[in-house]
Enzyme design. Structure first.
Site, PDB file in Angstrom:
ATOM      1  N   ASP A  10     -32.706 -19.230   7.280  1.00  0.00           N
ATOM      2  CA  ASP A  10     -33.718 -18.241   7.633  1.00  0.00           C
ATOM      3  C   ASP A  10     -34.376 -17.811   6.329  1.00  0.00           C
ATOM      4  O   ASP A  10     -33.908 -18.132   5.239  1.00  0.00           O
ATOM      5  CB  ASP A  10     -33.068 -17.053   8.345  1.00  0.00           C
ATOM      6  N   SER A  11     -35.448 -17.056   6.451  1.00  0.00           N
ATOM      7  CA  SER A  11     -36.096 -16.525   5.248  1.00  0.00           C
ATOM      8  C   SER A  11     -35.287 -15.397   4.637  1.00  0.00           C
ATOM      9  O   SER A  11     -35.552 -14.973   3.508  1.00  0.00           O
ATOM     10  CB  SER A  11     -37.509 -16.021   5.580  1.00  0.00           C
ATOM     11  N   CYS A  73     -34.992 -19.068  12.448  1.00  0.00           N
ATOM     12  CA  CYS A  73     -36.204 -18.311  12.134  1.00  0.00           C
ATOM     13  C   CYS A  73     -37.293 -18.726  13.104  1.00  0.00           C
ATOM     14  O   CYS A  73     -37.692 -19.903  13.135  1.00  0.00           O
ATOM     15  CB  CYS A  73     -36.639 -18.585  10.696  1.00  0.00           C
ATOM     16  N   GLU A 151     -33.954  -6.403   6.687  1.00  0.00           N
ATOM     17  CA  GLU A 151     -33.752  -7.187   5.460  1.00  0.00           C
ATOM     18  C   GLU A 151     -33.163  -6.324   4.349  1.00  0.00           C
ATOM     19  O   GLU A 151     -32.444  -6.823   3.478  1.00  0.00           O
ATOM     20  CB  GLU A 151     -35.080  -7.810   5.012  1.00  0.00           C
ATOM     21  N   CYS A 183     -37.290 -12.214  17.102  1.00  0.00           N
ATOM     22  CA  CYS A 183     -37.073 -12.326  15.653  1.00  0.00           C
ATOM     23  C   CYS A 183     -35.573 -12.206  15.440  1.00  0.00           C
ATOM     24  O   CYS A 183     -34.943 -11.304  16.005  1.00  0.00           O
ATOM     25  CB  CYS A 183     -37.819 -11.232  14.894  1.00  0.00           C
ATOM     26  N   HIS A 185     -33.898 -11.105  13.113  1.00  0.00           N
ATOM     27  CA  HIS A 185     -33.475  -9.838  12.498  1.00  0.00           C
ATOM     28  C   HIS A 185     -33.191  -8.766  13.557  1.00  0.00           C
ATOM     29  O   HIS A 185     -32.377  -7.864  13.333  1.00  0.00           O
ATOM     30  CB  HIS A 185     -34.575  -9.306  11.560  1.00  0.00           C
TER      31      HIS A 185
END
Length: 262
Positions: A10-11, A73, A151, A183, A185
């Site tokens: 993932d980022s 992602c 994040e 998402c 997250h």
């Protein structure tokens, strides 16, 4: 060869929600997780940039001898999955919003996908909705702030609540009863979302679907592990900071955390 690890990327830390689901479902597998925090966030980048970055990330995972890659992602999935599959000969599984699930589960026939702006605007998501909505009206809600909060390890508190309220409270008035967290997250703030929306709106994420799909692919390719190995975590950002936030989100102590350049 079957005991090689599964690669997940993932980022940032969002993909850890997918890793958590897959690990619980497939505890005998070992995993290599890469957070490409140097290039976070992916959402503001062009399709070409996302494809180039994703190619480098998967190349790194392949260098770690993974037997399968999970794209944890949504932004990469909707913009680069075809590109990656055409360039690598190992199985690649992509996380996408569970549009079919919310369409089937909704009793009011009104549902929503809560995601990032890039995914909300993507043709891929529009095509998913067209294919799987099956008469259910599906709203798409794009928010960039919530991803950034997670994040940073912020998963509750007034800022998270106000962000969720500004994005989702109108859905109650619209009669929405099912929301897909689009998402990776967002599952980390699911508890806060439920507090705000109440019990009449159900939340669905992609973790379970990806875990089951991974199990199927391992069996189909005849590559399930027989021996549990070590898990390894990498970041292209600050390894100390990544470890602190990852441990907070996953509620466990991590070892084998390393900073890398790709």
């Amino acid at each position: 060869m079957n005991n090689r690890p599964i690669g997940i990327f993932d980022s940032g830390v969002g993909g850890l929600s997918i890793l958590d689901s897959v690990k619980k479902h497939l505890p005998n597998e070992s995993y290599v997780y890469l957070a490409d925090q140097k290039n976070y966030p992916y959402g503001g980048k062009s399709v070409v940039e996302i494809q180039e970055i994703a190619y480098k990330v998967v190349s790194f995972l392949v260098s770690k001898k993974v037997k399968l890659v999970i794209i944890a992602c949504n932004t990469v999935s909707v913009n680069a999955i075809k590109h990656l599959r055409s360039n690598f000969d190992i199985p690649i599984i992509a996380v996408v919003p569970v549009v079919k699930t919310i369409s089937e589960k909704s009793k009011t026939k009104k549902a929503a996908v809560f995601t990032t702006p890039a995914t909300a605007k993507s043709k891929y998501l529009k095509d998913l909705i067209k294919k799987f909505s099956n008469g259910t009206k599906i709203y798409t809600i794009g928010n960039s702030k919530l991803e950034h909060l997670v994040e940073e390890g912020i998963v509750n508190g007034p800022t998270v609540r106000s962000t969720v309220e500004n994005s989702l409270l109108t859905l109650i008035e619209d009669g929405v009863d099912s929301i897909a967290l689009g998402c990776t997250h967002y599952p980390f703030v699911a508890t806060e979302i439920k507090k705000i929306l109440g019990s009449k709106i159900a939340l669905y994420d992609s973790g379970g679907a990806i875990a089951r799909r991974t199990e199927y692919v391992l069996a189909h390719e005849n590559i399930p592990s027989s021996v549990k190995g070590e898990d390894y975590y990498y970041t292209t950002g600050d390894a100390v900071r990544f470890r602190q936030i990852a441990e907070k989100l996953m509620k466990l102590d991590l070892k084998n955390v390393t900073g890398v350049k790709i």
